[in-house]
Design a protein around this motif. Sequence first.
Motif, mmCIF file in Angstrom:
data_model
loop_
_atom_site.group_PDB
_atom_site.id
_atom_site.type_symbol
_atom_site.label_atom_id
_atom_site.label_comp_id
_atom_site.label_asym_id
_atom_site.label_seq_id
_atom_site.Cartn_x
_atom_site.Cartn_y
_atom_site.Cartn_z
ATOM 1 N N PHE A 106 78.720 -66.239 -27.905
ATOM 2 C CA PHE A 106 77.747 -66.581 -28.873
ATOM 3 C C PHE A 106 77.158 -65.735 -29.602
ATOM 4 N N THR A 107 76.761 -65.678 -31.194
ATOM 5 C CA THR A 107 76.198 -65.024 -31.817
ATOM 6 C C THR A 107 75.021 -65.515 -32.621
ATOM 7 N N ILE A 108 73.840 -64.895 -32.516
ATOM 8 C CA ILE A 108 72.606 -65.328 -33.080
ATOM 9 C C ILE A 108 72.616 -64.691 -34.484
ATOM 10 N N SER A 109 71.980 -65.346 -35.438
ATOM 11 C CA SER A 109 71.680 -64.799 -36.750
ATOM 12 C C SER A 109 70.661 -65.528 -37.607
ATOM 13 N N LYS A 110 70.099 -65.041 -38.617
ATOM 14 C CA LYS A 110 68.959 -65.570 -39.325
ATOM 15 C C LYS A 110 69.286 -65.196 -40.784
ATOM 16 N N ASP A 111 68.770 -66.007 -41.626
ATOM 17 C CA ASP A 111 68.722 -66.060 -43.019
ATOM 18 C C ASP A 111 67.411 -66.083 -43.484
#
Length: 130
Positions: free
Chosen positions: A67-72
């Motif tokens: 899993f990879t968490i990211s934000k914009d």
Amino acid sequence: QVQLVESGGGSVQAGGSLRLSCAASGYTASSYCMGWFRQAPGKEREGVAVIHSEGKTAYADSAKGRFTISKDGAKNSLYLQMNSLKPEDTAMYYCAAGADWFVPSGDRRCLFYMNSYNYWGQGTQVTVSS
């Protein structure tokens, strides 16, 4: 008040991928931590991945490497890319926002402590079949 709305859940076969999204709105002050938690039927809610406003991430062992968490920041959105899904990933997934912690090393981190998160989305269901 902060409002969080998840999307992107669904049913997928083992080995497949899903990308969850969380749209955040209503921020009146800086937000330091956002994260994804999940809860399977009959089990307690558990942290999956968290991300600090500065970009620092942390993952549960079960999610690490898959899993990879990211934000914009421009879109006020949070994401969770889930690859190589397993049946045990089946759960309701929740987006959360809240406070960070000053850790002994001196920097600020996001933890999996659920009481740190004051705002929660309604959840999106992820079902992984074998």
